[in-house]
Every structure is written in structure tokens, then in C-alpha cells.
Design a protein around this motif. Structure first.
Motif, mmCIF file in Angstrom:
data_model
loop_
_atom_site.group_PDB
_atom_site.id
_atom_site.type_symbol
_atom_site.label_atom_id
_atom_site.label_comp_id
_atom_site.label_asym_id
_atom_site.label_seq_id
_atom_site.Cartn_x
_atom_site.Cartn_y
_atom_site.Cartn_z
ATOM 1 N N ASN A 26 0.476 3.002 2.776
ATOM 2 C CA ASN A 26 0.801 1.754 1.866
ATOM 3 C C ASN A 26 2.042 1.988 1.055
ATOM 4 O O ASN A 26 2.761 1.117 0.664
ATOM 5 N N GLU A 27 2.158 3.056 0.634
ATOM 6 C CA GLU A 27 3.594 3.415 -0.336
ATOM 7 C C GLU A 27 4.597 3.270 0.596
ATOM 8 O O GLU A 27 5.500 2.595 0.008
ATOM 9 N N LEU A 28 4.630 3.652 1.578
ATOM 10 C CA LEU A 28 6.080 3.374 2.699
ATOM 11 C C LEU A 28 6.197 1.890 2.900
ATOM 12 O O LEU A 28 7.338 1.345 2.711
ATOM 13 N N ALA A 29 5.045 1.248 3.158
ATOM 14 C CA ALA A 29 4.945 -0.185 3.189
ATOM 15 C C ALA A 29 5.575 -0.986 2.077
ATOM 16 O O ALA A 29 6.616 -1.837 2.216
ATOM 17 N N ARG A 30 5.215 -0.630 0.848
ATOM 18 C CA ARG A 30 5.575 -1.129 -0.379
ATOM 19 C C ARG A 30 7.207 -0.959 -0.398
ATOM 20 O O ARG A 30 7.750 -1.835 -0.791
ATOM 21 N N ARG A 31 7.730 0.403 -0.116
ATOM 22 C CA ARG A 31 8.863 0.672 -0.536
ATOM 23 C C ARG A 31 9.790 0.195 0.547
ATOM 24 O O ARG A 31 11.135 -0.344 0.231
ATOM 25 N N SER A 32 9.302 -0.220 1.877
ATOM 26 C CA SER A 32 10.360 -0.756 2.872
ATOM 27 C C SER A 32 10.589 -2.102 2.318
ATOM 28 O O SER A 32 11.507 -2.775 2.673
ATOM 29 N N LYS A 33 9.650 -2.849 1.506
ATOM 30 C CA LYS A 33 9.763 -4.354 1.257
ATOM 31 C C LYS A 33 10.618 -4.324 -0.241
ATOM 32 O O LYS A 33 11.223 -5.383 -0.322
ATOM 33 N N THR A 34 10.509 -3.214 -0.777
ATOM 34 C CA THR A 34 11.222 -3.113 -2.086
ATOM 35 C C THR A 34 12.756 -2.576 -2.046
ATOM 36 O O THR A 34 13.846 -3.370 -1.896
ATOM 37 N N THR A 35 12.865 -1.290 -1.928
ATOM 38 C CA THR A 35 14.021 -0.634 -2.018
ATOM 39 C C THR A 35 14.630 -0.145 -0.574
ATOM 40 O O THR A 35 15.755 0.143 -0.461
ATOM 41 N N GLY A 36 13.513 -0.229 0.671
ATOM 42 C CA GLY A 36 14.158 0.021 1.766
ATOM 43 C C GLY A 36 13.789 1.746 1.942
ATOM 44 O O GLY A 36 13.322 2.360 1.106
ATOM 45 N N LEU A 37 13.642 2.152 3.204
ATOM 46 C CA LEU A 37 13.367 3.376 3.727
ATOM 47 C C LEU A 37 14.574 4.012 4.173
ATOM 48 O O LEU A 37 15.408 3.601 5.001
ATOM 49 N N THR A 38 14.602 5.552 4.151
ATOM 50 C CA THR A 38 15.419 6.266 4.732
ATOM 51 C C THR A 38 15.110 6.194 6.443
ATOM 52 O O THR A 38 13.909 6.072 6.665
ATOM 53 N N GLU A 39 15.912 6.801 7.268
ATOM 54 C CA GLU A 39 15.426 6.863 8.382
ATOM 55 C C GLU A 39 14.587 7.958 8.715
ATOM 56 O O GLU A 39 13.405 7.460 9.419
ATOM 57 N N GLN A 40 14.403 8.903 7.970
ATOM 58 C CA GLN A 40 13.236 9.643 8.115
ATOM 59 C C GLN A 40 11.917 9.246 7.884
ATOM 60 O O GLN A 40 10.827 9.374 8.097
ATOM 61 N N GLU A 41 12.011 8.629 6.566
ATOM 62 C CA GLU A 41 10.790 7.780 6.063
ATOM 63 C C GLU A 41 10.364 6.681 7.197
ATOM 64 O O GLU A 41 9.151 6.332 7.286
ATOM 65 N N GLU A 42 11.297 6.069 8.056
ATOM 66 C CA GLU A 42 11.137 5.139 9.031
ATOM 67 C C GLU A 42 10.257 5.703 9.921
ATOM 68 O O GLU A 42 9.270 5.232 10.562
ATOM 69 N N ASN A 43 10.527 6.997 10.131
ATOM 70 C CA ASN A 43 9.937 7.741 11.604
ATOM 71 C C ASN A 43 8.696 8.094 11.085
ATOM 72 O O ASN A 43 7.804 8.061 11.757
ATOM 73 N N GLU A 44 8.521 8.630 9.806
ATOM 74 C CA GLU A 44 7.223 8.861 9.405
ATOM 75 C C GLU A 44 6.249 7.722 9.259
ATOM 76 O O GLU A 44 4.934 7.829 9.672
ATOM 77 N N GLN A 45 6.691 6.530 8.877
ATOM 78 C CA GLN A 45 6.047 5.419 8.718
ATOM 79 C C GLN A 45 5.353 5.030 10.263
ATOM 80 O O GLN A 45 4.288 4.633 10.436
ATOM 81 N N HIS A 46 6.199 5.132 11.140
ATOM 82 C CA HIS A 46 6.106 4.584 12.729
ATOM 83 C C HIS A 46 4.913 5.705 13.012
ATOM 84 O O HIS A 46 4.143 4.930 13.872
ATOM 85 N N GLU A 47 5.305 7.048 12.804
ATOM 86 C CA GLU A 47 4.129 8.103 13.196
ATOM 87 C C GLU A 47 2.854 7.605 12.778
ATOM 88 O O GLU A 47 1.764 7.811 13.358
ATOM 89 N N LEU A 48 2.844 7.594 11.236
ATOM 90 C CA LEU A 48 1.495 7.210 10.865
ATOM 91 C C LEU A 48 0.733 5.793 11.204
ATOM 92 O O LEU A 48 -0.344 6.094 11.405
ATOM 93 N N ARG A 49 1.636 5.003 11.258
ATOM 94 C CA ARG A 49 0.881 3.675 11.882
ATOM 95 C C ARG A 49 0.256 4.091 13.412
ATOM 96 O O ARG A 49 -0.720 3.295 13.781
ATOM 97 N N ASN A 50 1.134 4.742 14.200
ATOM 98 C CA ASN A 50 0.558 4.800 15.469
ATOM 99 C C ASN A 50 -0.601 5.554 15.497
ATOM 100 O O ASN A 50 -1.613 5.544 16.276
ATOM 101 N N GLU A 51 -0.738 6.759 14.631
ATOM 102 C CA GLU A 51 -1.939 7.503 14.495
ATOM 103 C C GLU A 51 -3.080 6.457 13.833
ATOM 104 O O GLU A 51 -4.114 6.614 14.430
ATOM 105 N N TYR A 52 -2.753 5.619 12.854
ATOM 106 C CA TYR A 52 -3.751 4.837 12.571
ATOM 107 C C TYR A 52 -4.306 3.864 13.619
ATOM 108 O O TYR A 52 -5.484 3.898 13.690
#
Length: 79
Positions: free
Chosen positions: A11-37
């Protein structure tokens, strides 16, 4: 399901992606967490479906054979 900590992070990464954007590392983390979920969600949903018994208005078991076969093939299913 996932730990509350991981859900909070998703949820934190989703909020940040809508506001300030994510770094490449954070985008990868978000992708992995979503896939696990999604994997855990699908597994849980499949388990719920395999516990369903379909009964018609007369009380007869009319569970589809495909579902019955899936139940028999599930090592965790107990009839």
C-alpha cells in the motif's frame, strides 16, 4: 495470506507511485510483492472453491464433476 507488514508495504508503494514516483528498485519490490500477494490469493481462492458442495432445490448433490475431480486430486482435501 501475506503478513500485515507486507500488505502495508504494498500500500505504501502504491501511494508513493501515484504521488512522487518510485525508484527502479522500489518498482521491482512492488512487482515482487504484488506477484506474491496474487499467488497466495489464488491459492486461497482455489482452496475455497474446492470446499464447495453444490446442492439443487431437492437436496441432491449436483457438484460438477470437474470440481469433484479437483477435490480428489487435492492432497489436503478430506471428504
Amino acid at each position: 495470506m501475506l503478513s500485515q507488514e507486507k500488505i502495508d508495504r504494498i500500500n505504501e508503494l502504491a501511494r508513493r507511485s501515484k504521488t512522487t514516483g518510485l525508484t527502479e528498485q522500489e518498482e521491482n519490490e512492488q512487482h515482487e510483492l504484488r506477484n506474491e500477494y496474487l499467488a497466495k490469493f489464488r491459492s486461497s481462492f482455489k482452496s475455497q472453491l474446492q470446499s464447495v458442495k453444490v446442492v439443487d432445490p431437492e437436496g441432491d448433490d449436483v457438484t460438477p464433476q470437474k470440481l469433484e475431480k479437483a477435490k480428489r486430486n487435492n492432497p489436503h482435501y478430506r471428504s
